[in-house]
Design an enzyme around this catalytic site. Sequence first.
Site, PDB file in Angstrom:
ATOM      1  N   HIS A 150      -1.930 -16.309 -31.690  1.00 23.37           N
ATOM      2  CA  HIS A 150      -1.940 -16.133 -30.269  1.00 23.37           C
ATOM      3  C   HIS A 150      -2.989 -14.834 -29.994  1.00 23.37           C
ATOM      4  CE1 HIS A 150       0.838 -18.955 -29.031  1.00 23.37           C
ATOM      5  NE2 HIS A 150       1.735 -18.533 -29.560  1.00 23.37           N
ATOM      6  N   CYS A 195      -4.790 -17.493 -23.600  1.00 21.94           N
ATOM      7  CA  CYS A 195      -4.712 -17.467 -25.082  1.00 21.94           C
ATOM      8  C   CYS A 195      -5.834 -18.275 -25.602  1.00 21.94           C
ATOM      9  CB  CYS A 195      -3.446 -18.033 -25.632  1.00 21.94           C
ATOM     10  SG  CYS A 195      -3.339 -18.336 -27.305  1.00 21.94           S
ATOM     11  N   HIS A 198      -5.101 -21.502 -27.469  1.00 20.98           N
ATOM     12  CA  HIS A 198      -4.408 -22.624 -26.683  1.00 20.98           C
ATOM     13  C   HIS A 198      -4.739 -22.601 -25.253  1.00 20.98           C
ATOM     14  CE1 HIS A 198      -1.780 -21.103 -30.155  1.00 20.98           C
ATOM     15  NE2 HIS A 198      -1.889 -22.545 -30.442  1.00 20.98           N
ATOM     16  N   MET A 203      -2.238 -22.550 -21.740  1.00 23.83           N
ATOM     17  CA  MET A 203      -1.648 -21.103 -21.938  1.00 23.83           C
ATOM     18  C   MET A 203      -2.431 -19.981 -21.322  1.00 23.83           C
ATOM     19  SD  MET A 203      -0.379 -19.749 -25.726  1.00 23.83           S
ATOM     20  CE  MET A 203       0.763 -18.080 -25.585  1.00 23.83           C
TER      21      MET A 203
END
Length: 210
Positions: A150, A195, A198, A203
Amino acid sequence: MADGSAHLDLEIVSADGQRELFPLLPGVKCPTGHICRERVAQKGINPIVPAIKNNMKTQLSASLNWEEFNKSMNTVVMSDDYCTRRGAMARAAGMAAGVAAATVASPAYAAETKDVKMGTDAGGLQFQPAKVSICKGDSVKWINNKGGPHNVVFDEDAIPAGVNQEKISMDDQLGDEGDTFVMKFDVAGEYAYYCEPHRGAGMNGALVVA
């Protein structure tokens, strides 16, 4: 007294039979079943201040800046702003504990750090919590939790004017669980971030700095 206002002290009897008075905040009524004593406070003087001063039987009482302590206590009671109240409470507590005046006057003295998990405990691709509110001078610590790698990248179109997007975003990604990224925020406003690996999975996160 014409220039004062009445406040209450709660009377407590200790196990050895000694009586002590504890000041109640302005407007607080005497608890049912207890005895309270009315006290007249000077105008502009927080009623808690003289009570603390009278009960402080140490050298600290002589060295404490009571004027600054009184200002901080009045701010705690009267301010409508959470961050202002929190800072004043931290300064008052620091002064009462004997911390140097220059130290408690520093904005960093009352600063806090809030944690945000990167990935839920169940492995969901989300920031947890998804929205965080802090005060100016506070920091946020992002913790790589599950589902990594991440990172934290701020949306350059959704941050306060004048803030350097690259400076507050991560250069790399966090791959190992428990790895962290910490950033301090000094500019008030709303921040949106995501992120990068993602982002397509939704996210995204939000930060509010007051």
